[in-house]
Write a protein that holds these residues in place. Structure first.
Motif, PDB file in Angstrom:
ATOM      1  N   HIS A 102       5.846  -4.372  -1.202  1.00 34.93           N
ATOM      2  CA  HIS A 102       4.849  -5.608  -1.744  1.00 34.93           C
ATOM      3  C   HIS A 102       4.687  -5.777  -1.036  1.00 34.93           C
ATOM      4  O   HIS A 102       3.698  -7.140  -1.282  1.00 34.93           O
ATOM      5  CB  HIS A 102       6.107  -6.713  -2.442  1.00 34.93           C
ATOM      6  N   GLY A 103       3.743  -5.078  -0.452  1.00 32.50           N
ATOM      7  CA  GLY A 103       2.484  -5.019   0.761  1.00 32.50           C
ATOM      8  C   GLY A 103       1.151  -5.375   0.555  1.00 32.50           C
ATOM      9  O   GLY A 103       0.943  -4.568  -1.352  1.00 32.50           O
ATOM     10  N   GLY A 122       2.435  -5.773  -9.194  1.00 34.48           N
ATOM     11  CA  GLY A 122       1.779  -6.652  -8.116  1.00 34.48           C
ATOM     12  C   GLY A 122       1.716  -6.524  -7.101  1.00 34.48           C
ATOM     13  O   GLY A 122       1.188  -7.942  -6.566  1.00 34.48           O
ATOM     14  N   GLY A 123       1.435  -5.876  -7.074  1.00 34.35           N
ATOM     15  CA  GLY A 123       0.998  -5.022  -5.500  1.00 34.35           C
ATOM     16  C   GLY A 123       1.825  -4.288  -4.388  1.00 34.35           C
ATOM     17  O   GLY A 123       3.043  -4.514  -4.566  1.00 34.35           O
ATOM     18  N   GLY A 124       0.857  -3.071  -3.877  1.00 35.34           N
ATOM     19  CA  GLY A 124       2.286  -2.847  -2.937  1.00 35.34           C
ATOM     20  C   GLY A 124       2.333  -1.547  -3.186  1.00 35.34           C
ATOM     21  O   GLY A 124       1.539  -0.648  -4.445  1.00 35.34           O
TER      22      GLY A 124
END
Length: 581
Positions: free
Chosen positions: A439-440, A494-496
């Motif tokens: 989730h970086g 959600g990102g990553g």
């Protein structure tokens, strides 16, 4: 006078003719062969026509001799008697007649011209010889040098007192045959000449596709591999040749492009490897020269320099190991295939990640966010562990501290349109999947298309603290490809970034019994799992407690963690296998 010597280098017509024939174009050879066959047909036709026409004329002469024998006999008998029986003998003047007695002596003939007149030389024939000859006609020469012969028949007189020889000249026969032969030959030669010109024009038109093939081949020889032969009718020889040539050219172009790309990758690989090896070598050499020149004398400085040299040597050794791993993978050495459950490997990876990054939240989950399920496959367990370790290390390295990490395991249906190793469409099959989700900040689209290339790093600074060596994901792609699987990069909701590995699903022997035992054990001793502490292997108690609270699959994973000795703990930030991106 000595006979002329035939030197080996002298003019030989036959050899020269063969040389010219071999160097001629196919179009010329076809036209020459066609014209030669037509000429041969004309010659044979003329010869047969002359022979048959002569036979027909001779047959007509024989009929005339037979039909006019009585008239000629009466005319010859009446000669010398002033009876006036034949007042107008013009109708039989074209015949030559001769009366002979029974001993073969000539008594009367129908020749009243001078000595220069051509007459047949009829041999004396007795009555017995005439009877033996019968009705068969025969040919005799003439009396003049330019005579072309006579056709003769002999008959016995009804009175029995002699014989009659009647003859017609063969000059009209030969003249007619010569004229007909000349006419047939002339017409045949003209027809051959006209047909040869038409054949040349038709052959030239028919060979236009081959001329286009020749021009295309010349362009390809000049370096333009994108050229293709114009397709002809598919059922013709030229059409099949064009189709085969285009297929061959496509293979050649693909091979050349692959060769160029391989050479380019090799050059880039050598350049990157040289760059990566040069930096630690320069560091080692610099500290060594500094120490040799007395620039480092204090004990603390010497220890620091030796530490730097040791660190760079380890990095260089790790890089060399990665290069050797890729080289072995490129050789396509056979793998040891045995049943492997990705769930067990994922569980071990979770334990290792918790040891190497204790500040991180690392969870084992299912593909849909639920409980992780068994994902059996077949392959080399050591290589597959290396794949998962590289993916986890890559996620830990490129995400900020404290970022949670998820390892998802399960099975899914094969993607629509998938094919097997033989190129056949796959229907109704499943894949075992393991995903490493972070989730970086994620990876840009431009970088996502190249992350599996060797020595490629999204961080252009090329610092080892942030970029590694750029071989980890390349090793992952090579190992997965050897297992007939695929690896791809997608964006985490959600990102990553999510790195997903798909391998062929292979049912493990006794899988149902193992799952049943796992469910029973999870149901009977859940409290024991929850009560485990960190005694023994660090992080094991937490993992088992989480597994016990998560359900049967996690309980089975925890049981596996107790029965399989865990790998020794490593310092945070280090990889359990070859370096990752």
């Amino acid at each position: 006078m000595a006979a002329p010597v035939n030197h080996p280098g002298g003019f030989r017509p036959l050899r020269e003719l063969v040389r010219v024939w071999k160097t001629s174009s196919l179009r010329t050879q076809l036209v020459v062969m066609t014209s030669g066959l037509m000429l041969l047909a004309v010659i044979i036709t003329a010869a047969l026509t002359a022979s048959l026409f002569r036979q027909e004329l001779v047959r007509q002469i024989d009929e005339d001799l037979f039909n006019n024998r009585n008239n000629v006999s009466v005319y010859l008998t009446s000669l010398g008697t002033d009876t006036g029986y034949f007042s107008s003998p013009q109708s039989i003047l074209r015949f030559y007649g001769e009366l002979m007695d029974n001993q073969g002596r000539t008594t009367t003939n129908s020749s009243f011209t001078g000595a220069s007149e051509d007459r047949p030389v009829i041999p004396p024939m007795t009555a017995a010889q005439v009877t033996a000859q019968g009705d068969d006609a025969f040919e005799v020469p003439g009396t003049t040098p330019d005579s072309r012969g006579w056709r003769v028949k002999v008959y016995r007189l009804e009175s029995g007192e002699g014989s009659l020889a009647i003859a017609l000249p063969l000059e009209p026969v030969y003249t007619s045959v010569d004229r007909v032969t000349s006419l047939v030959a002339t017409i045949g030669l003209l027809a051959t000449a006209g047909a040869s010109m038409i054949a040349y024009a038709v052959t030239t038109r028919a060979f236009r596709p081959l001329l286009r093939v020749e021009r295309t081949a010349a362009q390809i020889a000049a370096g333009d591999l994108s050229q293709r032969v114009e397709m002809g009718a598919p059922d013709t020889e030229v059409g099949r040749l064009s189709r085969s040539l285009n297929a061959m050219l496509a293979h050649i172009e693909t091979a050349f492009r692959s060769k160029e790309q391989s050479e380019e990758r090799m050059r880039r690989f050598i350049q990157d490897a040289s760059h990566e090896l040069r930096t630690p070598l320069v560091t080692i050499r610099g500290f060594s020269e500094l120490y040799r020149h007395g620039g480092i004398s204090a004990t603390e400085d010497v220890d620091a320099a030796m530490g730097r040299i040791e660190g760079e040597a380890k990095r260089m050794g790790q890089l060399v190991e990665d290069l050797l791993t890729l080289a072995r993978l490129d050789e396509q050495r056979p793998l040891d295939h045995e049943p492997v459950d990705l769930l067990m490997l994922a569980h071990d990876a979770v334990l290792d990640a918790r040891v190497n990054a204790p500040e991180r939240e690392v969870r084992l989950t299912g593909l849909d966010g639920g409980r992780a399920g068994s994902a059996p496959t077949s392959g080399d367990e050591g290589r597959l562990r290396q794949v998962i370790a590289n993916l986890v290390t890559n996620a830990l390295r490129y995400t900020p501290e404290g970022t949670p990490l998820e390892i998802a395991v399960g099975t899914v249906d094969v993607l629509p349109g998938s094919v097997d190793a033989d190129g056949r469409q796959v229907h109704g099959s499943r894949d075992s999947v393991i995903e490493v989700r972070d989730h970086g900040p994620g990876i840009d689209e431009d970088d996502a298309a190249r992350v599996f290339e060797r020595f490629y790093r999204a961080d252009s600074s090329r610092q080892r603290e942030t970029g590694g060596t750029g071989l980890g994901l390349a090793i992952v792609a090579a190992i997965v490809a050897q297992h007939d699987g695929t690896v791809r990069l997608t964006q985490t909701p959600g990102g990553g970034a999510t790195l997903s590995v798909r391998l062929p699903w292979v049912e493990a022997p006794g899988a149902g019994e193992d799952h049943g035992e796992a469910r029973d054990e999870a149901g009977d001793s859940g409290e024991d799992h929850a009560a485990d502490t960190t005694e023994g292997t660090p992080g094991t108690g937490d993992a088992e407690a989480a597994a016990a609270s998560g359900g049967p699959e996690r309980a089975a994973a925890a049981r596996h963690a107790r029965t399989v000795p865990p790998r020794p703990p490593q310092a945070p930030g280090t990889s359990s296998s070859s370096s990752a991106d």
